[in-house]
Design an enzyme around this catalytic site. Structure first.
Site, PDB file in Angstrom:
ATOM      1  N   PRO B 586      45.866  28.578  51.620  1.00 54.66           N
ATOM      2  CA  PRO B 586      46.933  28.841  52.606  1.00 54.66           C
ATOM      3  C   PRO B 586      47.763  30.073  52.252  1.00 54.66           C
ATOM      4  O   PRO B 586      48.196  30.800  53.152  1.00 54.66           O
ATOM      5  CB  PRO B 586      47.799  27.576  52.543  1.00 54.66           C
ATOM      6  CG  PRO B 586      46.938  26.530  51.938  1.00 54.66           C
ATOM      7  CD  PRO B 586      45.923  27.222  51.074  1.00 54.66           C
ATOM      8  N   THR B 588      46.933  32.963  50.671  1.00 56.83           N
ATOM      9  CA  THR B 588      46.330  34.265  50.979  1.00 56.83           C
ATOM     10  C   THR B 588      45.949  34.367  52.459  1.00 56.83           C
ATOM     11  O   THR B 588      45.983  35.461  53.026  1.00 56.83           O
ATOM     12  CB  THR B 588      45.108  34.521  50.080  1.00 56.83           C
ATOM     13  OG1 THR B 588      44.274  33.358  50.080  1.00 56.83           O
ATOM     14  CG2 THR B 588      45.542  34.813  48.661  1.00 56.83           C
ATOM     15  N   GLN B 592      46.963  37.296  55.063  1.00 55.12           N
ATOM     16  CA  GLN B 592      46.020  38.014  55.921  1.00 55.12           C
ATOM     17  C   GLN B 592      46.499  38.034  57.367  1.00 55.12           C
ATOM     18  O   GLN B 592      46.419  39.050  58.046  1.00 55.12           O
ATOM     19  CB  GLN B 592      44.638  37.348  55.853  1.00 55.12           C
ATOM     20  CG  GLN B 592      43.863  37.669  54.586  1.00 55.12           C
ATOM     21  CD  GLN B 592      43.533  39.146  54.505  1.00 55.12           C
ATOM     22  OE1 GLN B 592      42.857  39.688  55.372  1.00 55.12           O
ATOM     23  NE2 GLN B 592      44.030  39.808  53.490  1.00 55.12           N
ATOM     24  N   VAL B 657      39.291  35.243  58.452  1.00 55.11           N
ATOM     25  CA  VAL B 657      40.703  35.417  58.818  1.00 55.11           C
ATOM     26  C   VAL B 657      41.190  36.860  58.677  1.00 55.11           C
ATOM     27  O   VAL B 657      42.327  37.154  58.999  1.00 55.11           O
ATOM     28  CB  VAL B 657      41.634  34.516  57.965  1.00 55.11           C
ATOM     29  CG1 VAL B 657      41.343  33.053  58.241  1.00 55.11           C
ATOM     30  CG2 VAL B 657      41.487  34.829  56.486  1.00 55.11           C
ATOM     31  N   GLY B 658      40.338  37.749  58.211  1.00 56.86           N
ATOM     32  CA  GLY B 658      40.809  39.104  57.891  1.00 56.86           C
ATOM     33  C   GLY B 658      41.178  39.923  59.110  1.00 56.86           C
ATOM     34  O   GLY B 658      42.004  40.823  59.015  1.00 56.86           O
ATOM     35  N   GLU B 659      40.567  39.633  60.243  1.00 56.76           N
ATOM     36  CA  GLU B 659      40.738  40.551  61.368  1.00 56.76           C
ATOM     37  C   GLU B 659      41.437  39.951  62.577  1.00 56.76           C
ATOM     38  O   GLU B 659      42.067  40.668  63.349  1.00 56.76           O
ATOM     39  CB  GLU B 659      39.372  41.133  61.757  1.00 56.76           C
ATOM     40  CG  GLU B 659      38.979  42.203  60.751  1.00 56.76           C
ATOM     41  CD  GLU B 659      37.500  42.499  60.699  1.00 56.76           C
ATOM     42  OE1 GLU B 659      37.109  43.544  61.215  1.00 56.76           O
ATOM     43  OE2 GLU B 659      36.746  41.696  60.132  1.00 56.76           O
TER      44      GLU B 659
END
Lengths: 330, 693
Positions: B586, B588, B592, B657-659
């Protein structure tokens, strides 16, 4: 960046003598702008004379109420000074609107006045620029002009002066104390910077080797003053336009207004035409708008910066409205 | 398929494994990798946008004490493979864009190298150049496919008839400017050639990607090229593929064997050769019935590529799956300009594409007299409109409802320009977000055991996302061992092959490989292994993505204030609610999503690379002039996610979850600006002058 020598000055007089004797020497204050320019190859001094440790770092309130600000006073210290905050709020606000906290901790009073334009072409040695290389041409004309001048420009240069502090000082009738090889002289801030004319390479009226040792604030009523900076980003951005103003109102009539504009010209622009129109005018939004429009009557936009004309008008009206005493304050 | 992982460490809040090292400054980034007695390389860039070099004078530079050599096309090592013209550095005198690498100075200190670079004189034969994307160009062409391997065009049903018969239509053109990724850590490479092996300490999103791409160009066997990236200070796609500077550093190493060559691009150089987001011009047409049900969707995209190499972004792809509609057409047209090659920037395709289509949804809601959330409810598709496959999960509406609750949507006035507070117009806006579940095949993981500890090896790269921590959590659960019994090793091409940290695919691709290796390890060695045993596995094919349509979804809702006098825009509140599958860490993941939304805010209000068509280069190439949102611009960001796992996505139940965090932010902001002021701004960024009255 070319190789250069570095000296730490022992006193102002010897610093002046050293720099005056060598055409490619420069004073080093906080270094927040000069060092950047050196990295970019915009300025190439071969000798830096560091004056930042000279004991010119006091804010002294004189018996007559005027304030003497040493050239080495850091921007953050000046902004936080209780006398400046209480009696010259426009100056404190302008300082805090400038740069970032880290830069304000380093930047000095004298250095702030002498920072050079952020015109992207001035800062890019691969493009022509009359200010950087006289006679090479002005790339800004016909180029990226969002931040450029609408007042007082010339066919040689449309750059603007980037300082916030200088705009407040221009409105507050401050003077700079200058020491040169031939002694000391006082220059009003409004006359320190030049319009570009045929010599945009010269930002100020200072001769090579002249050193600003102090800024002098007159004891006139500036406690009702304000600085408003308009910018796309909420911090760490140069002004699109800015307004510094003082306003004195008696019985609903403006007795005196002092106004300077930033982001519009090669120098902090003292709006004397607007000031004149306001003297004796009713302290109403209508008067403010008319004064602003009169000041901007000669404005010449450059391509994409035509928005600055209504933006200055609106901002000036907004600042004066804010400074107008309310019923309770009268 | 490997069995689902039972979460124990997964889902728990874990501090970054690399956190202390990073905040105390002891983490080693590429440029800081200790090497003995290095030399320093400073690149030379072309100062014309098209033409050729006719003369080279390096004498002044070479005469400078401390200069070892000056490389130009005249003396640079010949490359073994020049088929990738972007990476064929210093092989010809031809110039295809301004800022192109045309040489390098190698010297004993970085200062001498930089000074000497200013003393190299190149003479050019300049040819006319063309660097501006505009809709009236006559040279747009149809690329064979667009980034990601997607079809260039799609056409289903009969959009023209549907538009003619629609009760309500929207026809609007949106534009987004060139944007540059600008990770905090610039691109840096330290290159060392020992005569046998070339080692690159590189700031990259994929060590194996760099090796696979560069080895044939440099004429090396893959084993002769080692790439190391232990810590990377952000990439946002610009470090996803090697760029010309990597080749230049490698050449520098070849000509100074035995001495490491250090190169760090300056911030100004970050605007030249390391990729950027293409500008786009997007026409969106919607038709709807009187109740707001979409009957036609047309999304036509114009964008730029380079004469050097084609890169066509997949901007219209999300419009193919986002909403239910019987008649739909999407297309991409590209113009090849005399510019550097565009590349990946956080959510290429989805980010600019969803900006236009979601902003147009807000316009459609207004045209239909519907609440913008209700309009989206009415157009929710039961299955993926593009493939007809069932959704693995599509919980967009729950995200929208939760977001509405959090921002207080029910108090929003239906009409714009209804709220003026202290001289600021106040408005609320909403947008949907989506991002596909990308899986990249080919990652391997190796697990070894000794003295109670599991060594987990995979050549993945943590670009600041938290992979160091998340992969250890996945390994611990896959092995059914405590988190602190896992020793993770990543960031080195000497480790088993791993795919790039891109497309939000890292955790899925690497985590599935680790899971497969753990399963094999337990199969081979049991719960009580002997010292020295190991197992290695490749990521197995995942059936879920073949059988179901897997996408993440989200809702973004923002409050915007526009100064009535100056037009300045401020965003005091942002709410993001996301459906992203199981959340591994949760802490990190939150970072993001906040980072993505911040970057979306920055896109909406600030970012634009200004190309001067006379010179052909980006003139606002530093952080004073190229604005990225500063702390003062970012106030309250409320990020949350649905409690879920996706059984179809991978053994961990995760999606990327990066984008997704950057997708939809800009459209939420322009919609809120309209709600605040009544003004529709369609051309990003939304600067003060566009709202000045």
């Amino acid at each position: 960046m070319i190789p250069f020598d570095y000296q730490r000055a022992d006193d102002a007089a010897s610093a002046v003598a050293t720099v005056a004797a060598r055409a490619d020497a420069a004073f080093l204050g906080g270094g927040t702008n000069l060092v950047d320019r050196m990295k970019l190859g915009v300025d190439n001094p071969t000798l830096l004379v560091d004056i930042s440790r000279l004991p010119l770092n006091a804010v002294d309130v004189q018996p007559d109420g005027s304030v003497h600000v040493g050239t080495n006073v850091r921007n953050s210290d000046l902004a936080a000074h209780p006398v400046i905050r209480a009696h010259y709020p426009a100056l404190s606000q302008a300082l805090l609107a400038g740069a970032s906290g880290q830069l304000r901790n380093l930047a000095t009073t004298g250095g702030n006045l002498l920072q050079r334009t952020r015109c992207v072409y001035f800062q890019d040695v691969t493009t022509p620029c009359n200010k950087r290389e006289p006679g090479s041409g002005c790339s800004a004309i016909g180029g990226y002009t969002r931040y450029h001048a609408i007042l007082g420009s010339s066919p040689e240069c449309i750059a603007v002066h980037p300082s916030d502090m200088a705009v407040a000082l221009a409105a507050l009738d401050a003077t700079v104390v200058v020491v040169g090889p031939d002694g000391e002289r006082h220059v009003p801030v409004t006359e320190l910077h030049r319009l570009p004319g045929a010599h945009p390479e010269r930002d100020t009226v200072l001769a090579h080797g002249e050193l600003i040792t102090a800024v002098h604030l007159s004891p006139t009523g500036a406690s009702r003053s304000a600085y408003r900076k308009v910018r796309d980003r909420a911090s760490f951005a140069f002004a699109l336009v800015s307004v510094a103003a003082t306003l004195e109102v008696t019985d609903g009539t403006v007795t005196r207004a002092r106004i300077a504009l930033g982001g519009v010209a090669h120098k902090p622009w003292r709006a004397s035409r607007a000031e004149e129109l306001l003297r004796g005018a009713p302290a109403t939004e209508d008067s403010y708008r008319r004064a602003a429009e009169a000041e901007l009557a000669d404005a010449v936009p450059q391509g994409e910066n035509a928005f600055k004309i209504p933006m200055v008008r609106n901002t000036l009206v907004s600042v004066l409205r804010e400074l107008t005493p309310t019923e309770e304050q009268r | 398929m490997t069995a689902p992982v039972q979460p124990h460490a997964i889902g728990t809040d874990q501090p970054r494994v690399d956190g202390v090292a990073k905040v105390t400054g002891s983490a080693t980034y590429a440029y800081e990798h200790p090497v003995e007695h290095p030399v320093h390389l400073h690149p030379l860039h072309s100062t014309i946008a098209r033409g050729r070099i006719t003369a080279v004078d390096t004498s002044q530079a070479e005469a400078l004490p401390g200069v070892l050599t000056v490389l130009t096309h005249l003396n640079a090592p010949r490359l073994a493979d020049t088929s990738d013209a972007e990476l064929a550095v210093l092989q010809t005198a031809d110039i295809a864009y301004r800022g192109q690498l045309v040489g390098a100075v190698i010297a004993e200190t970085p200062e001498v190298a930089r000074h000497a670079a200013s003393l190299v004189h190149l003479t050019y034969h300049q040819q006319p150049h063309d660097t501006v994307l505009h809709a009236d160009r006559d040279d747009f062409y149809t690329p064979e496919s667009v980034n990601g391997g997607f079809e260039t065009d799609t056409d289903s049903g009969d959009v023209e008839s549907a538009l003619r018969e629609a009760a309500v239509t929207v026809d609007a053109t949106y534009s987004t400017p060139t944007e540059h990724n600008n990770p905090m850590e610039p691109h840096t490479t330290v290159a060392l050639w020992n005569g046998q092996v070339l080692t690159l300490f590189d700031s990259t999103q994929g060590v194996h990607t760099v090796r696979t791409t560069l080895a044939p160009i440099l004429g090396l066997d893959p084993e002769q090229l080692r790439v190391v990236a232990l810590n990377v200070g952000g990439g946002f796609g610009s470090k996803g593929m090697p760029h010309p500077h990597n080749v230049l550093a490698a050449m520098g190493a070849q000509v100074t064997p035995g001495r490491a060559v250090k190169m760090a691009l300056t911030r100004q150089e970050m605007f030249t050769v390391v990729g950027y987001r293409t500008p786009t011009i997007q026409r969106v047409r919607y038709g709807a019935d009187a109740d707001g049900h979409l009957t036609a969707i047309v999304h036509e995209v114009l964008e730029q590529s380079s004469t050097v190499k084609e890169f066509a972004e997949q901007t219209a792809v999300p419009a193919r799956m986002m909403y239910a509609c019987a008649n739909r057409r999407t297309s991409h047209r590209v113009a090849a300009l005399d510019v550097a090659v565009p590349s990946w920037m956080r959510a290429p395709g989805e980010c600019p594409g969803m900006y236009a289509t979601e902003a147009a949804m807000d316009e459609l809601a207004a045209a239909c007299g519907l609440d913008p959330i209700e309009l989206r409810v009415r157009n929710e598709p039961e299955v993926d409109p593009e493939t007809g496959k069932p959704w693995s999960q599509r919980r967009l509406l729950e995200c929208l409802y939760e977001g509405a609750r959090r921002i207080g949507w029910s108090d929003r006035a239906p009409q714009p320009r209804a709220r003026l507070e202290d001289g600021w117009w106040v408005g609320l806006g909403v947008s949907a977000s989506t991002y596909p579940h990308n899986v990249m095949p080919g990652s391997h993981a190796k697990i070894s055991y000794a003295a109670g500890r599991y060594s987990v090896q995979i050549g993945a790269v943590d670009i600041g996302t938290g992979a160091w921590t998340a992969l250890a959590q996945i390994a611990a659960d896959a092995l059914r061992c405590p988190l602190d019994a896992v020793d993770l090793q990543i960031g080195d091409s000497a480790l088993p092959m791993a795919t790039v940290a891109g497309g939000s695919s890292g955790t899925t691709s690497w985590g599935t490989a680790i899971t497969a290796a753990a399963e094999l390890f337990r199969h081979d060695h049991g719960e009580h292994p002997e010292d020295g045993v190991h197992s290695e596995a490749v990521m197995p094919e995942l059936p879920g993505p073949l059988e179901t349509a897997i996408h993440s979804f989200g809702a973004q809702l923002v409050e915007v204030r526009v100064h009535a006098d100056t037009g300045e825009v401020r965003v005091p509140r942002m709410v993001g609610v996301f459906s992203v599958g199981r959340v591994v860490n949760p802490r990190t993941v939150r970072s993001q999503l906040i980072g993505g939304m911040t970057m979306g805010l920055s896109m909406a209000l600030h970012e634009q690379s200004i190309t001067d068509p006379r010179f052909g280069h980006v003139v606002n190439h530093d952080f004073a002039e190229y604005h990225i949102a500063a702390h003062g611009d970012v106030a309250d960001i409320d990020v949350s996610w649905l409690d879920e796992h996706d059984p179809h996505a991978n053994p961990m139940g995760t999606r990327g979850v990066g984008e997704i965090g950057i997708v939809g932010t800009a459209s939420a902001i322009v919609s809120a600006v309209h709600h605040a002021t009544g003004t529709r701004v369609r051309d990003l960024p939304v600067t003060a002058d566009k709202l000045l009255e």
